[in-house]
Design an enzyme around this catalytic site. Structure first.
Site, mmCIF file in Angstrom:
data_model
loop_
_atom_site.group_PDB
_atom_site.id
_atom_site.type_symbol
_atom_site.label_atom_id
_atom_site.label_comp_id
_atom_site.label_asym_id
_atom_site.label_seq_id
_atom_site.Cartn_x
_atom_site.Cartn_y
_atom_site.Cartn_z
ATOM 1 N N GLU A 263 7.792 -1.875 13.888
ATOM 2 C CA GLU A 263 7.153 -1.359 12.666
ATOM 3 C C GLU A 263 5.774 -1.985 12.513
ATOM 4 O O GLU A 263 5.575 -3.151 12.867
ATOM 5 C CB GLU A 263 8.024 -1.670 11.448
ATOM 6 C CG GLU A 263 9.363 -0.950 11.457
ATOM 7 C CD GLU A 263 10.189 -1.214 10.199
ATOM 8 O OE1 GLU A 263 9.695 -1.925 9.294
ATOM 9 O OE2 GLU A 263 11.319 -0.720 10.107
ATOM 10 N N HIS A 281 10.480 2.694 5.896
ATOM 11 C CA HIS A 281 11.038 1.447 5.328
ATOM 12 C C HIS A 281 10.935 1.463 3.799
ATOM 13 O O HIS A 281 10.326 0.591 3.171
ATOM 14 C CB HIS A 281 10.314 0.221 5.889
ATOM 15 C CG HIS A 281 11.183 -1.004 5.921
ATOM 16 N ND1 HIS A 281 11.177 -1.911 6.957
ATOM 17 C CD2 HIS A 281 12.083 -1.478 5.024
ATOM 18 C CE1 HIS A 281 12.041 -2.883 6.702
ATOM 19 N NE2 HIS A 281 12.599 -2.649 5.529
#
Length: 530
Positions: A263, A281
C-alpha cells in the site's frame, strides 16, 4: 512544570482541547508531520507526540527527542513508528485499538453484501446507461456459512452482526475457548474445516509470523467452490496471486479487499477482475471512528503523563489509572528492590527470578516485573525505564522468570528476588506496609525491617560486639548524619547486616574509613528513588 505535547497530524479540536483541559501544554501543528526536518528541529522540547499516519517516528527522530516519553497513535496501525528504537529509548508507544472496532466490522459486513450482490459493478453499469438486470445475479446471506478467521474484538462484532443476518457462523481462532464460543453462539472449528465449509470467509487477525499468508495457495485450494473472500484486516494475509488465479478459474466466486500486501496499492493482481470489490483501506474511515480514536489517544496520553497510567501500550505492560494508584507503592518497591541488586552486584547477572506473594501476586505482574528489571538495569544506565529495561536485559542475555504464591508469612504480600550471577547467589525481599511505605524485609536471607530512603548505606559484618558503636562513631567523625538505622543477623556470631538511612550521600572518605576499620566485609553506599 506541565507536560508538553505536540500534535503533528490532523486531530480533532475536541481531542486537542482534552489536553488543555487536563492541564497539559499542547501545540497543535497538523502539517508538521509531513515536514520531517521541521519536526526534527522541534521534537526535543516535547514529552508527548500525538500522531496519525503522516508522521514518521524514526530512529533519527527519537534520537533528537531528548524529553519524549510517549508516542500516541490515533488508530491501530503503528507501521510509521520504529517501536524497537522507541523501546530502547524508553519511549512508550500506544495506539487506540478499540476506537474503530465497530467501523471496521461494519465495513467487512458492507463488503460482504457488496460482493454477494455485485453492487459496485451493477452500479457502474447502471451509471453507464445500461440496464443489465439479468447479468448481476447475486446470492443471499441468510442461511449461508460465514467462516471467521480471528474472533477477537473486531471479528467478534462481525460474528454478532452475521448472526443477526441469520448466517451460520464458524470461527477459527486458537485463543477462542469453547466457553467463549458458546457465549458468542458460534461454532469453534479448525482452519481446514472452516475452509471446506464456508460460503464466505472473512479475516480479522493481525499480520504476524503465525498469520502471514494464512490463506496461502495451498489453503485457498481447500476452500469450497463458489466461496467469497473478504479481507478488511491486513494486507499479507492472503496470497493475492493465487486468489486471482482462482477467481479467473471460477473456483472463487468473488472477493472484497480493503487492504493489500503493498500500500498504497496502485496495481494489484486483484484489480479489474470480475466481482472483486476493492476499497483504499477504508476500514476506519468514518467520522465517528476518527473522532473516537482522537479522543482516546488524548485521554490515554494525558493519563500517562499526569497519573502514570499506561493504556494500550505496544511496548510496555498496560496499567490503568486505578491500577496505577493502587500499585504505585508496589511499583516503587519493585524498582527499589531492583536498584538494590543493581548497586551491590559487580559481576554479570545470569538469571533473575521474581516471586510475587499474596496481594502482590494479584496485581499487574508484567508491570511489576518491568519495574524490577528497570531498577536493576538503571545501575548500568541511569536513563533506563520500564520500557527500555526489558530490551536491555534481553540484549545482555539475562534470563527472567517469575513465581506466584498465596500469602505465606506475616505479611499480606511481598516481592522477593533471587539473583544468580557468574559468581554469587543473592536474595532480597520487600513489602508495602499499611502506611503505603515500601520496606526491605529480607536481605541475604536475614530478616530486617528497613525503611527505604534516598541515601542509604548497606554494610555487612560478623556479629561481634562493638560494631554498631564503631559504625556510629565513624559516621559522626565524618559528619554523616543518621536519619534511621536497622540491623539484622542470621544467628549469634554469624553474618550480620545493617541498613543506615543518611541525610546526604556517603562521602568517599567515610566509605574508606569504614573499610579501613577492618570490621566490615561490605560497605555499599546506595541511592533510591523515593
Amino acid at each position: 512544570m506541565a507536560p508538553k505535547v505536540l500534535v503533528s497530524d490532523k486531530l480533532s479540536e475536541t481531542a486537542v482541547q482534552i489536553f488543555r483541559d487536563r492541564g497539559i501544554d499542547v501545540d497543535f501543528e497538523p502539517a508538521l508531520g509531513k515536514d520531517k526536518d521541521a519536526l526534527l528541529a522541534k521534537i526535543g522540547e516535547y514529552d508527548g507526540l500525538a500522531i496519525r499516519s503522516a508522521t514518521k517516528v524514526t530512529e533519527k527522530l527519537l534520537e533528537a527527542a531528548g524529553n519524549l516519553k510517549v508516542v500516541g497513535r490515533a488508530g491501530i496501525g503503528t507501521d510509521n513508528v520504529d517501536k524497537v528504537a522507541a523501546s530502547k529509548k524508553g519511549v512508550i508507544v500506544m495506539n487506540t485499538p478499540f476506537g474503530n472496532m465497530i467501523t471496521t466490522a461494519e465495513h467487512a459486513i458492507a463488503m460482504m453484501f457488496a460482493v454477494a450482490r455485485q453492487i459496485p459493478e451493477a452500479s457502474a453499469s447502471t451509471h453507464a446507461g445500461k440496464w443489465e438486470k439479468s447479468k448481476f445475479m447475486g446470492v443471499e446471506l441468510t442461511g449461508k456459512t460465514l467462516g471467521v478467521i480471528g474472533a477477537g474484538n473486531i471479528g467478534g462484532i462481525v460474528c454478532d452482526r452475521a448472526r443477526g443476518l441469520k448466517m451460520k457462523v464458524a470461527a477459527y481462532d486458537p485463543f477462542l475457548s469453547e466457553e467463549k464460543a458458546e457465549q458468542m453462539q458460534v461454532e469453534k472449528v479448525e482452519l481446514d474445516d472452516l475452509l471446506a465449509r464456508a460460503d464466505f470467509i472473512t479475516l480479522h487477525v493481525p499480520l504476524i509470523d503465525a498469520t502471514r499468508n494464512i490463506l496461502s495457495r495451498e489453503n485457498l485450494a481447500k476452500t469450497k467452490k463458489g466461496v467469497r473472500i473478504i479481507n478488511c484486516a491486513r494486507g499479507g494475509l492472503v496470497d493475492e496471486e493465487a486468489l486471482a488465479e482462482l477467481l479467473k478459474s471460477g473456483h472463487v466466486a468473488g472477493a472484497a479487499f480493503d487492504v493489500f500486501a503493498e500500500e498504497p496499492a496502485t496495481e494489484n493482481p486483484l484489480f479489474n477482475l470480475p466481482n472483486v470489490v476493492c476499497t483504499p483501506h477504508l476500514g476506519a474511515a468514518t467520522t465517528e471512528a476518527q473522532e473516537n480514536v482522537a479522543l482516546q489517544v488524548a485521554e490515554q496520553m494525558s493519563n500517562y503523563l499526569l497519573d502514570g497510567a499506561v493504556e494500550n501500550a505496544l511496548n510496555m505492560p498496560s496499567m490503568t489509572a486505578e491500577e496505577a494508584k493502587v500499585m504505585g507503592p508496589w511499583v516503587n518497591l519493585a524498582e527499589n528492590l531492583g536498584a538494590f541488586i543493581g548497586q551491590v552486584t559487580d559481576e554479570a547477572i545470569e538469571t533473575v527470578n521474581i516471586t510475587f506473594d499474596g496481594v502482590a501476586s494479584e496485581m499487574n505482574l508484567n508491570a511489576l516485573e518491568a519495574a524490577v528489571i528497570a531498577g536493576i538495569m538503571r545501575s548500568v544506565n541511569p536513563d533506563v525505564n520500564m520500557v527500555s529495561a526489558p530490551v536491555i536485559a534481553k540484549d545482555r542475555g539475562i534470563q527472567i522468570s517469575r513465581t506466584t504464591q498465596d500469602a505465606s508469612g506475616v505479611f499480606d504480600g511481598f516481592i522477593k528476588l533471587d539473583i544468580q550471577t557468574v559468581e554469587k547467589y543473592r536474595t532480597l525481599a520487600g513489602t508495602v506496609f499499611s502506611d503505603g511505605q515500601p520496606r526491605f524485609i529480607q536481605i541475604k536471607g536475614i530478616r530486617i525491617n528497613s525503611d527505604i530512603g534516598e541515601h542509604m548505606l548497606y554494610t555487612t559484618n560478623r556479629d561481634v560486639p562493638g560494631i554498631i558503636g564503631k559504625l556510629g562513631t565513624l559516621l559522626a567523625e565524618h559528619e554523616e548524619n543518621i536519619a534511621n538505622f536497622t540491623l539484622g543477623r542470621a544467628e549469634s556470631g554469624g553474618d550480620a547486616i545493617a541498613m543506615t538511612f543518611l541525610d546526604s550521600p556517603l562521602k568517599d572518605s567515610t566509605k574508606q574509613a569504614l573499610l579501613d576499620s577492618g570490621l566490615f566485609q561490605q560497605v555499599r553506599p546506595l541511592r533510591f528513588d523515593v
